[in-house]
Design a protein around this motif. Structure first.
Motif, short mmCIF file in Angstrom:
data_model
loop_
_atom_site.label_atom_id
_atom_site.label_comp_id
_atom_site.label_asym_id
_atom_site.label_seq_id
_atom_site.Cartn_x
_atom_site.Cartn_y
_atom_site.Cartn_z
N LEU A 156 17.92 41.64 58.01
CA LEU A 156 17.39 40.39 58.54
C LEU A 156 16.75 39.49 57.48
N PRO A 157 15.89 39.99 56.60
CA PRO A 157 15.29 39.09 55.60
C PRO A 157 16.33 38.43 54.70
N PHE A 158 17.40 39.13 54.38
CA PHE A 158 18.43 38.56 53.52
C PHE A 158 19.22 37.48 54.24
N SER A 159 19.38 37.64 55.55
CA SER A 159 20.10 36.61 56.30
C SER A 159 19.26 35.36 56.48
N LEU A 160 17.94 35.49 56.44
CA LEU A 160 17.05 34.34 56.57
C LEU A 160 16.69 33.71 55.23
N LEU A 161 17.15 34.31 54.14
CA LEU A 161 16.78 33.84 52.81
C LEU A 161 17.15 32.38 52.58
N ARG A 162 18.32 31.96 53.01
CA ARG A 162 18.78 30.58 52.82
C ARG A 162 17.88 29.60 53.56
N VAL A 163 17.46 29.98 54.76
CA VAL A 163 16.62 29.11 55.57
C VAL A 163 15.20 29.01 54.99
N LEU A 164 14.70 30.12 54.47
CA LEU A 164 13.31 30.17 54.01
C LEU A 164 13.13 29.84 52.53
N ARG A 165 14.21 29.58 51.83
CA ARG A 165 14.13 29.39 50.38
C ARG A 165 13.15 28.30 49.97
N ASN A 166 13.12 27.17 50.62
CA ASN A 166 12.24 26.06 50.25
C ASN A 166 11.05 25.92 51.19
N SER A 167 10.69 26.98 51.86
CA SER A 167 9.59 26.94 52.82
C SER A 167 8.24 26.96 52.09
N PRO A 168 7.34 26.04 52.43
CA PRO A 168 6.02 26.06 51.81
C PRO A 168 5.22 27.32 52.16
N PHE A 169 5.45 27.87 53.34
CA PHE A 169 4.76 29.09 53.72
C PHE A 169 5.17 30.26 52.84
N ILE A 170 6.46 30.38 52.56
CA ILE A 170 6.95 31.46 51.70
C ILE A 170 6.43 31.28 50.28
N GLU A 171 6.36 30.05 49.81
CA GLU A 171 5.79 29.80 48.48
C GLU A 171 4.31 30.20 48.45
N PHE A 172 3.59 29.88 49.53
CA PHE A 172 2.18 30.27 49.64
C PHE A 172 2.04 31.79 49.58
N LEU A 173 2.87 32.50 50.34
CA LEU A 173 2.83 33.96 50.33
C LEU A 173 3.17 34.52 48.94
N GLY A 174 4.12 33.89 48.27
CA GLY A 174 4.50 34.35 46.94
C GLY A 174 3.37 34.24 45.93
N VAL A 175 2.49 33.27 46.12
CA VAL A 175 1.37 33.08 45.21
C VAL A 175 0.20 33.99 45.57
N PHE A 176 -0.16 34.05 46.85
CA PHE A 176 -1.38 34.73 47.25
C PHE A 176 -1.22 36.16 47.73
N MET A 177 -0.04 36.56 48.13
CA MET A 177 0.12 37.91 48.66
C MET A 177 -0.11 39.00 47.61
N PRO A 178 0.42 38.89 46.39
CA PRO A 178 0.14 39.94 45.41
C PRO A 178 -1.36 40.12 45.15
N VAL A 179 -2.09 39.02 45.07
CA VAL A 179 -3.54 39.10 44.85
C VAL A 179 -4.21 39.75 46.06
N GLY A 180 -3.79 39.39 47.25
CA GLY A 180 -4.35 39.97 48.46
C GLY A 180 -4.10 41.46 48.56
N VAL A 181 -2.90 41.88 48.24
CA VAL A 181 -2.56 43.30 48.29
C VAL A 181 -3.40 44.08 47.28
N MET A 182 -3.52 43.56 46.07
CA MET A 182 -4.31 44.24 45.05
C MET A 182 -5.78 44.30 45.46
#
Length: 115
Positions: free
Chosen positions: A32-58
């Motif tokens: 499922l995530p790979f099938s949604l990749l095209r739709v979510l590629r330019n999503s601001p939410f995904i960009e937000f997660l890409g920046v803050f999620m690693p810091v949050g997990v750590m």
């Protein structure tokens, strides 16, 4: 034929009735995530997660570790010392991979040799 090593009262059909749907759901959930990749590629939410999620997990992992050792002063001291080493290494080199690896290696070395 035999019972295929199954417990009494469990047939091969019953096992298949559980395993086949579980396998299908597992494959679909992993695809499922790979099938949604095209739709979510330019999503601001995904960009937000890409920046803050690693810091949050750590941050969650650090807090979990420190709270887990709060009853053991020796291990807590080692964990805090290695956390300080990790932060200094990050400030110096600005490479998360090197900082995490260095801090983890130092902690494992001290924990296995001294504690």
């Amino acid at each position: 034929m035999g019972n295929y090593g199954l417990p009494p009262g469990v047939s091969l059909g019953m096992v298949a009735a559980v395993l086949i749907p579980a396998a299908i759901v597992t494959v679909l959930l992993r695809a499922l995530p790979f099938s949604l990749l095209r739709v979510l590629r330019n999503s601001p939410f995904i960009e937000f997660l890409g920046v803050f999620m690693p810091v949050g997990v750590m941050t969650v992992l650090v807090v979990y570790t420190l709270v887990g050792y709060s009853a053991e002063p020796a291990r807590l001291g080692v964990a805090v010392g290695c956390l300080a080493f990790t932060l200094l290494l990050q400030r110096w080199k600005r490479r998360a991979d090197l900082s995490i690896l260095g801090g983890t290696a130092l902690y494992m070395l001290i924990a296995n040799i001294l504690l």
